[in-house]
Design a protein around this motif. Structure first.
Motif, mmCIF file in Angstrom:
data_model
loop_
_atom_site.group_PDB
_atom_site.id
_atom_site.type_symbol
_atom_site.label_atom_id
_atom_site.label_comp_id
_atom_site.label_asym_id
_atom_site.label_seq_id
_atom_site.Cartn_x
_atom_site.Cartn_y
_atom_site.Cartn_z
ATOM 1 N N UNK A 17 0.829 -1.210 0.000
ATOM 2 C CA UNK A 17 0.000 0.000 0.000
ATOM 3 C C UNK A 17 0.853 1.245 0.000
ATOM 4 N N UNK A 18 0.637 2.073 -1.023
ATOM 5 C CA UNK A 18 1.301 3.378 -1.135
ATOM 6 C C UNK A 18 0.297 4.426 -0.692
ATOM 7 N N UNK A 19 0.605 5.189 0.385
ATOM 8 C CA UNK A 19 -0.360 6.126 0.967
ATOM 9 C C UNK A 19 -0.348 7.480 0.271
ATOM 10 N N UNK A 20 0.331 7.590 -0.835
ATOM 11 C CA UNK A 20 0.428 8.841 -1.561
ATOM 12 C C UNK A 20 1.731 9.564 -1.312
ATOM 13 N N UNK A 21 2.470 9.205 -0.218
ATOM 14 C CA UNK A 21 3.755 9.840 0.082
ATOM 15 C C UNK A 21 4.875 8.817 0.343
ATOM 16 N N UNK A 22 4.489 7.707 0.966
ATOM 17 C CA UNK A 22 5.521 6.709 1.295
ATOM 18 C C UNK A 22 4.872 5.350 1.345
ATOM 19 N N UNK A 43 -3.864 1.709 -10.743
ATOM 20 C CA UNK A 43 -3.449 3.103 -10.666
ATOM 21 C C UNK A 43 -2.175 3.308 -11.429
ATOM 22 N N UNK A 44 -1.685 4.499 -11.482
ATOM 23 C CA UNK A 44 -0.427 4.743 -12.188
ATOM 24 C C UNK A 44 0.737 4.134 -11.425
ATOM 25 N N UNK A 45 1.831 4.026 -12.075
ATOM 26 C CA UNK A 45 3.022 3.402 -11.471
ATOM 27 C C UNK A 45 3.515 4.241 -10.305
ATOM 28 N N UNK A 46 3.953 3.543 -9.293
ATOM 29 C CA UNK A 46 4.511 4.219 -8.117
ATOM 30 C C UNK A 46 5.947 3.776 -7.944
ATOM 31 N N UNK A 47 6.769 4.565 -7.306
ATOM 32 C CA UNK A 47 8.168 4.172 -7.132
ATOM 33 C C UNK A 47 8.265 2.913 -6.293
#
Length: 254
Positions: A17-22, A43-47
């Motif tokens: 889970x990516x909370x939008x910041x970390x 969703x879009x790719x996250x780091x």
């Protein structure tokens, strides 16, 4: 650039889970086959944890709602059918249009991802329009068959006057009328028997023919009345009467 919150691949093949910041400590459980369980919408790719962007997969998002075209078409047909059904000459056409409106509206209700209210209103109006059109048409036809009501006749009668109306004297039209063909035929038969002429007794149509011929001739009414009375015709018409009798005798001989 901050990515929206969601489940993403953290680089180890697991969904985190990516909370939008970390990254959080929440990790999606794995299925028995080793594949990751179904995740929330893609969703879009996250780091990822190792610095690379990772694309995640998930169940397809809900499709967008489409405009209720069939609902509005059914509603419009219901309105048109109601108007046509209220006119006697187009009643049958109106009923057909109302049936089509009901079917189209029903299909609109069963269509997914569309607003249902136009279709529901179209179905209800198609039924109500049919009932209203039938009632209006029956009333108009009944009024046409009955026709206009005549004005009321006053029941009171004027009082009868006591003044007795004078009785008109009998006219002489019946006396001065032209003798009938039957009267003329009877007189000719009498004159023939008195003169000893019996050759036409076997012909029942002879004397009626004579009477009709003389009745249609140019002999005046007065001369015919004199002949029926057993007298000679007017002196001024004796030649005309004699010629008519001659022509009648020739024409009526069978």
């Amino acid at each position: 650039m901050s990515m929206p919150a969601g489940w993403y691949d953290d680089g180890s093949g697991r969904q985190r889970w990516w909370d939008g910041e970390k990254w959080s400590e929440h990790v999606a459980p794995e299925q028995s086959g080793g594949a990751a369980a179904a995740q929330p919408p893609t969703g879009p790719s996250a780091p990822s944890a190792n610095g690379y962007a990772a694309a995640t997969t998930g169940p397809p998002s809900s499709p967008d709602r489409v405009a209720p075209v069939l609902g509005f078409v059914g509603l419009g047909l219901a309105v048109l059918g109601t108007v046509l059904a209220c006119i006697p000459v187009t009643f049958v056409v109106g009923v057909v249009v109302l049936i089509a409106a009901f079917v189209v509206s029903l299909v609109g209700v069963l269509t997914k991802n569309t607003a249902k209210w136009p279709s529901i209103v179209g179905m209800v109006l198609s039924v109500i329009g049919g009932v209203i059109g039938t009632i209006v048409t029956l009333v108009i036809v009944a009024a046409t068959l009955v026709g206009p009501v005549p004005p009321a006749v006053p029941t009171s009668e004027p009082p009868a006057t006591s003044t007795a109306q004078p009785t008109s004297p009998p006219t002489s039209d019946a006396v001065d009328a032209r003798p009938t063909p039957e009267e003329i035929a009877a007189q000719f038969e009498i004159l023939a028997k008195e003169g000893g002429i019996v050759g036409y007794e076997g012909d029942p149509d002879f004397y009626p023919c004579m009477g009709r011929f003389m009745y249609d001739s140019e002999v005046s009414d007065e001369s015919l009345r004199l002949i029926v009375q057993g007298e000679d015709p007017l002196e001024t018409e004796r030649e005309i009467a004699g010629e008519a009798i001659k022509q009648a005798t020739l024409s009526c001989q069978s």
